[in-house]
Enzyme design. Structure first.
Site, PDB file in Angstrom:
ATOM      1  N   HIS A   1      97.174-152.173 -26.152  1.00 56.36           N
ATOM      2  CA  HIS A   1      98.144-151.881 -25.226  1.00 56.36           C
ATOM      3  C   HIS A   1      99.194-152.745 -25.522  1.00 56.36           C
ATOM      4  O   HIS A   1      99.534-154.007 -25.518  1.00 56.36           O
ATOM      5  CB  HIS A   1      97.610-152.337 -23.693  1.00 56.36           C
ATOM      6  CG  HIS A   1      98.309-151.900 -22.703  1.00 56.36           C
ATOM      7  ND1 HIS A   1      98.141-150.915 -21.928  1.00 56.36           N
ATOM      8  CD2 HIS A   1      99.566-152.639 -22.168  1.00 56.36           C
ATOM      9  CE1 HIS A   1      99.040-150.781 -20.621  1.00 56.36           C
ATOM     10  NE2 HIS A   1      99.900-151.871 -21.033  1.00 56.36           N
TER      11      HIS A   1
ATOM     12  N   GLY B   1      94.220-150.038 -22.217  1.00 53.55           N
ATOM     13  CA  GLY B   1      93.385-149.618 -23.342  1.00 53.55           C
ATOM     14  C   GLY B   1      93.473-150.433 -24.653  1.00 53.55           C
ATOM     15  O   GLY B   1      93.542-151.634 -24.378  1.00 53.55           O
ATOM     16  N   ARG B   2      93.337-149.882 -25.826  1.00 52.16           N
ATOM     17  CA  ARG B   2      93.035-150.449 -26.808  1.00 52.16           C
ATOM     18  C   ARG B   2      94.517-150.749 -27.404  1.00 52.16           C
ATOM     19  O   ARG B   2      95.468-149.791 -27.203  1.00 52.16           O
ATOM     20  CB  ARG B   2      92.352-149.377 -27.843  1.00 52.16           C
ATOM     21  CG  ARG B   2      92.255-149.896 -29.333  1.00 52.16           C
ATOM     22  CD  ARG B   2      91.482-148.687 -30.003  1.00 52.16           C
ATOM     23  NE  ARG B   2      91.750-148.691 -31.388  1.00 52.16           N
ATOM     24  CZ  ARG B   2      92.828-148.132 -32.012  1.00 52.16           C
ATOM     25  NH1 ARG B   2      93.892-147.646 -31.341  1.00 52.16           N
ATOM     26  NH2 ARG B   2      93.116-148.250 -33.325  1.00 52.16           N
TER      27      ARG B   2
ATOM     28  N   ARG C   1     104.307-144.955 -23.805  1.00 55.80           N
ATOM     29  CA  ARG C   1     105.559-144.744 -24.269  1.00 55.80           C
ATOM     30  C   ARG C   1     105.166-143.349 -25.269  1.00 55.80           C
ATOM     31  O   ARG C   1     106.098-143.455 -26.226  1.00 55.80           O
ATOM     32  CB  ARG C   1     105.683-145.994 -25.189  1.00 55.80           C
ATOM     33  CG  ARG C   1     105.083-146.319 -25.945  1.00 55.80           C
ATOM     34  CD  ARG C   1     105.602-147.601 -26.849  1.00 55.80           C
ATOM     35  NE  ARG C   1     104.874-147.898 -28.152  1.00 55.80           N
ATOM     36  CZ  ARG C   1     104.148-148.738 -28.188  1.00 55.80           C
ATOM     37  NH1 ARG C   1     103.693-149.536 -27.220  1.00 55.80           N
ATOM     38  NH2 ARG C   1     103.624-149.093 -29.426  1.00 55.80           N
ATOM     39  N   ASN C   2     104.200-142.880 -24.953  1.00 55.89           N
ATOM     40  CA  ASN C   2     103.885-141.474 -25.688  1.00 55.89           C
ATOM     41  C   ASN C   2     103.763-140.322 -25.116  1.00 55.89           C
ATOM     42  O   ASN C   2     103.301-140.264 -23.891  1.00 55.89           O
ATOM     43  CB  ASN C   2     102.829-142.200 -26.412  1.00 55.89           C
ATOM     44  CG  ASN C   2     102.935-142.698 -27.959  1.00 55.89           C
ATOM     45  OD1 ASN C   2     103.736-142.206 -28.830  1.00 55.89           O
ATOM     46  ND2 ASN C   2     102.305-143.943 -28.310  1.00 55.89           N
TER      47      ASN C   2
ATOM     48  N   GLN D   1     100.162-147.033 -17.851  1.00 53.72           N
ATOM     49  CA  GLN D   1     101.339-147.226 -18.783  1.00 53.72           C
ATOM     50  C   GLN D   1     101.365-146.509 -20.268  1.00 53.72           C
ATOM     51  O   GLN D   1     100.519-146.301 -20.750  1.00 53.72           O
ATOM     52  CB  GLN D   1     101.659-148.533 -19.222  1.00 53.72           C
ATOM     53  CG  GLN D   1     102.178-149.266 -20.517  1.00 53.72           C
ATOM     54  CD  GLN D   1     103.625-149.058 -20.383  1.00 53.72           C
ATOM     55  OE1 GLN D   1     104.011-149.266 -19.226  1.00 53.72           O
ATOM     56  NE2 GLN D   1     104.193-148.430 -21.553  1.00 53.72           N
TER      57      GLN D   1
END
Ligand SMILES: [Zn+2]
Length: 381
Positions: A288, A285-286, A193-194, A191
């Site tokens: 999220h 991840g971190r 958004r970057n 996933q």
């Protein structure tokens, strides 16, 4: 191939024959305009992205999802998929009847079989799903702005025309076919958004060391100001994959949906959606799907200790840095060198370089990706 959530991939796209019939009937149906973001969820429902849902949730499911993180059937689910209307709009709509759903240009896109109209508690939605009521949280703001009545019932999509980034958009059925064609029996969903930095690449490659394939699946849709624009993220990933990824083990597609920044609750949705696309694994991840420090840095991993029945194996990764002593990107906990040897990789840092029109260092971003990012006059939302 992993079974979809609930066992069956939902398909609510009308056949050509049904489309003609429904378009005829739609002329006499009451009409409801869907804004662009709800229209995306409407497509997600139709294509089975939200299997086993066949439409906007009814009250029983809404309350069960908000309160218990599961559907009324007991199946894991974490954010309700809703259609909100004003009390006045609701008054004119009859239970058991069909409603023509249009886009903002008043073109009929589909049909809702109205099963229920119901009210809901915004405070409870905020408290349970977002765990905060602060209006500077964009997800809370979204709930705050919702109209007071929700419509529930199954939907039908009339046109199979992929209105958002069609060249890069694959339905769950299509990604499943692609994974099969590439003989990927285990696939990890990613996933984002970057635009990709070296930290994302490190995590995706770590996943590739554990599974057959990686499915890079950026969210396309309304985001917060300062995020990269959709077309920029797509172009940046094309450059990264072209130069650094094994082609037969990497699948890229976009997911049209509005980010809700619900942290742990959204991480569960992300895992279920990737499962429906055929992923056996999902990368978390971190921080999220979090925002502004509202959620613990690893809360989105920890929720999977409680919500176990998503049926997806969660790959949990921690923070990545570039280590000058190791001369490579590393998970911080895997390397003996201290902060003085570590270059901190972050999306914020990358956005700073790009907004200043400066070339980021290769510790932060691949030069091919940086060139793409710098080629846009206005790369941010
Ligand atoms: Zn090191």
């Amino acid at each position: 191939m992993i079974a979809p959530h609930g066992g069956k991939l939902i398909n609510r796209v009308a056949s050509l024959l049904d489309r003609k019939k429904l378009l005829g009937e739609a002329k006499t149906m009451p009409r409801l305009v869907l804004d662009n973001e709800i229209l995306k969820d409407f497509h997600n429902l139709a294509y089975g992205t939200y299997s086993p849902l066949t439409g906007f949730v009814t009250q029983k499911d809404f309350e069960s999802v908000v309160r218990e993180t599961k559907l009324a059937s007991g199946l894991a689910w974490s954010i309700p998929i809703t259609l909100d209307v004003t009390a006045k709009q609701a008054k004119g709509l009859k239970i058991g009847k069909k409603i023509a759903l249009t886009d903002e240009k008043d073109t009929v896109q589909g049909i809702l079989n109205l099963e229920e109209k119901y009210s809901f508690s915004k405070e409870e939605y905020m408290d349970k799903v977002f765990t905060v009521r602060n209006l500077d949280h964009p997800g809370v703001q979204m709930v705050h702005k919702m109209k007071p009545v929700l419509l529930g019932g199954p939907i039908t999509l009339l046109y199979d025309d992929k209105p958002w980034f069609a060249d890069y958009y694959m339905t769950p059925q299509e990604t499943r076919e692609r994974f099969q064609a590439l003989k990927l029996s285990t696939v990890a969903g990613f996933q984002t958004r970057n635009a990709p930095h070296r930290g994302h690449e490190h995590i995706q490659k770590a996943a590739l060391s554990e599974v057959d394939g990686v499915f890079i699946h950026p969210v396309i849709g309304e985001k917060k100001p300062g995020d990269f624009k959709d077309e920029v993220i797509i172009a940046a990933y094309q450059a990264l994959i072209k130069n650094y990824y094994p082609k037969t083990r990497t699948v890229f597609s976009v997911w049209p949906v509005k980010m809700k920044y619900a942290g742990p609750r959204e991480a569960v949705m992300h895992a279920i959606v990737r499962k429906n696309h055929g992923c056996t694994h999902h990368i978390v991840g971190r921080d999220h799907a979090g925002i502004g420090g509202y959620y613990g840095l690893y809360a989105s991993q920890e929720i999977f200790d409680e919500v176990e029945d998503t049926g997806v194996h969660i790959l949990r990764y921690n923070e990545v840095a570039y280590c000058y002593a190791c001369e490579k990107t590393v998970f911080q906990k895997d390397c003996p060198h201290g902060q003085d040897k570590h270059y901190k990789i972050s999306g914020t840092k990358l956005r700073e370089f790009i907004s200043l029109k400066k070339m980021p260092p290769q510790e932060l971003c691949r030069p091919e990706v940086a060139e793409v990012l710098l080629s846009y006059d206005q790369p941010f939302v």
